[in-house]
Design a protein around this motif. Structure first.
Motif, short mmCIF file in Angstrom:
data_model
loop_
_atom_site.label_atom_id
_atom_site.label_comp_id
_atom_site.label_asym_id
_atom_site.label_seq_id
_atom_site.Cartn_x
_atom_site.Cartn_y
_atom_site.Cartn_z
N LEU A 113 17.31 128.46 -69.39
CA LEU A 113 16.92 127.37 -70.29
C LEU A 113 16.78 127.85 -71.72
N ARG A 114 16.12 128.98 -71.92
CA ARG A 114 15.92 129.45 -73.29
C ARG A 114 17.22 129.90 -73.93
N SER A 115 18.12 130.51 -73.16
CA SER A 115 19.43 130.89 -73.71
C SER A 115 20.25 129.66 -74.06
N SER A 116 20.16 128.62 -73.22
CA SER A 116 20.88 127.38 -73.50
C SER A 116 20.39 126.74 -74.80
N ALA A 117 19.06 126.70 -74.95
CA ALA A 117 18.49 126.13 -76.18
C ALA A 117 18.93 126.94 -77.40
N ASN A 118 18.92 128.26 -77.28
CA ASN A 118 19.31 129.11 -78.41
C ASN A 118 20.79 128.96 -78.73
N ASN A 119 21.62 128.75 -77.71
CA ASN A 119 23.04 128.52 -77.97
C ASN A 119 23.24 127.25 -78.80
N TYR A 139 19.61 118.99 -81.98
CA TYR A 139 18.24 119.49 -81.96
C TYR A 139 17.31 118.64 -81.09
N ARG A 140 17.64 117.36 -80.90
CA ARG A 140 16.86 116.57 -79.94
C ARG A 140 17.06 117.12 -78.53
N ARG A 141 18.28 117.59 -78.25
CA ARG A 141 18.54 118.22 -76.95
C ARG A 141 17.84 119.57 -76.84
N VAL A 142 17.80 120.31 -77.93
CA VAL A 142 17.07 121.58 -77.95
C VAL A 142 15.60 121.35 -77.63
N ASP A 143 15.01 120.35 -78.28
CA ASP A 143 13.59 120.04 -78.04
C ASP A 143 13.35 119.68 -76.57
N GLY A 144 14.28 118.94 -76.00
CA GLY A 144 14.15 118.56 -74.60
C GLY A 144 14.22 119.75 -73.66
#
Length: 333
Positions: A113-119, A139-144
């Protein structure tokens, strides 16, 4: 150290003295001492590999890996002496029935999850000025995803079977958010599709995942772990569930970063029927290998991503055997 990539029909892999020799229709196209070969990857059904070459490879600890045209791994040859200690495998099997399995399953999910958000952060930062709407969407997807990661930290249980459903639930929801973000960044991406994908982007991703899969399988085996005894992925005959667990930490920072980055720079893709053509497979493999050779900071020092794959496998072994804390790898942005 070099990686030997075998493609095309009429190709043979053999041994001459202390050298690995690759020929096409009798003509030598590659020759290298075995001590300079890191691995052999066969990506064609039209090649022959001699038993003497296989013997010399396993004697020197060189894995021989086989991929289908779609990038799906279907065989890997390694020395039976690389498997480590019985103590490690006994501890691994026992950990499935106690809190260690929960801790590992949760760590694999958090890494993913954290790697996906960072990507997504990495892709978005280049669009903040050029395309503010796309930046905000991503960034809304990152927040989610980051909210789901926080939920994952709170998942508790006495053994992994009790929390598997919760872990798969957050992983699935995070994956939907991640691929929505990717689709906004890569307009030709139709949405994530695994087996049987016929579009260009998914075909490239699946081929890259196949290459990464063999790296993780090699790392798990060398760490003395049983690749078929995983935690989040369920046990099935022929299913290397531990490999499928650990690979989740590396899909986004290795393959997605390599393939989506190449597409963003005008990477030309060709298809041969429902598969990538030979030229495209070679270029995609080269991109993934280049990404694996990138050095990033991990545990306070610069290491290649390939070495980190092996380090994480050894950390799993140390955790189940000795109780050394396991921390997931998280790709930077």
């Amino acid at each position: 150290m070099s990686e030997v990539f075998v493609e095309g029909f009429g190709v043979s892999v053999g041994k001459k003295s202390e050298r690995l020799v690759v020929k096409r229709k009798g003509e030598v196209i590659f020759e290298r001492p075995f001590f300079e070969v890191e691995r052999v990857i066969v990506c064609t059904e039209g090649a022959t590999v001699s038993s003497s070459a296989v013997h010399e490879c396993v004697k020197n600890g060189i894995p021989v890996e086989f991929l289908s045209y779609s990038g799906k791994p279907y065989a890997s040859l390694v020395s039976p002496n690389l498997g480590g200690t019985v103590k490690t495998r006994r501890a691994q099997l026992l950990s499935y029935e106690d809190a260690r399995g929960v801790m590992l399953g949760r760590a694999f999910a958090l890494g993913k999850l954290r790697s996906s958000a960072n990507n997504l952060k990495y892709y978005a930062k280049y669009r903040k000025s050029a395309d503010r709407a796309a930046y905000d969407f991503v960034y809304r997807r990152v927040d989610g995803i980051e909210a789901l990661a926080r939920q994952t930290e709170d998942i508790e249980g006495e053994k992994v079977g009790e929390v598997r459903g919760a872990l798969l639930n957050v992983e699935g929801r995070a994956a939907n958010l991640y691929w929505e973000g990717v689709r906004r960044i890569v307009p030709e991406f139709p949405g994530r599709e695994g087996r049987g994908a016929s579009d260009l982007v998914n075909s490239l991703l699946n081929y890259g995942y196949g290459i990464l899969y063999n790296r993780v399988l090699s790392a798990v085996t060398r760490a003395g772990l049983d690749p078929f005894a995983g935690y989040v992925h369920t046990d099935r005959p022929g299913k290397p569930s531990l490999v499928l667990d650990l690979i989740e930490e590396f899909r986004a920072p290795v393959v997605d970063r390599a393939i989506l980055g190449a597409l963003g720079m005008g990477f030309k893709v060709g298809m041969d029927g429902e598969y990538l053509d030979e030229k495209t497979r070679k270029l995609a493999a080269a991109r993934v290998r280049e990404r694996l050779a990138v050095r990033v900071t991990h545990r306070g020092k610069k290491q290649t991503l390939e070495n980190i794959v092996h380090a994480q496998a050894r950390s799993v072994a140390s955790f189940v055997r000795d109780g050394t804390p396991y921390k997931p790898f998280v790709g930077s942005w």
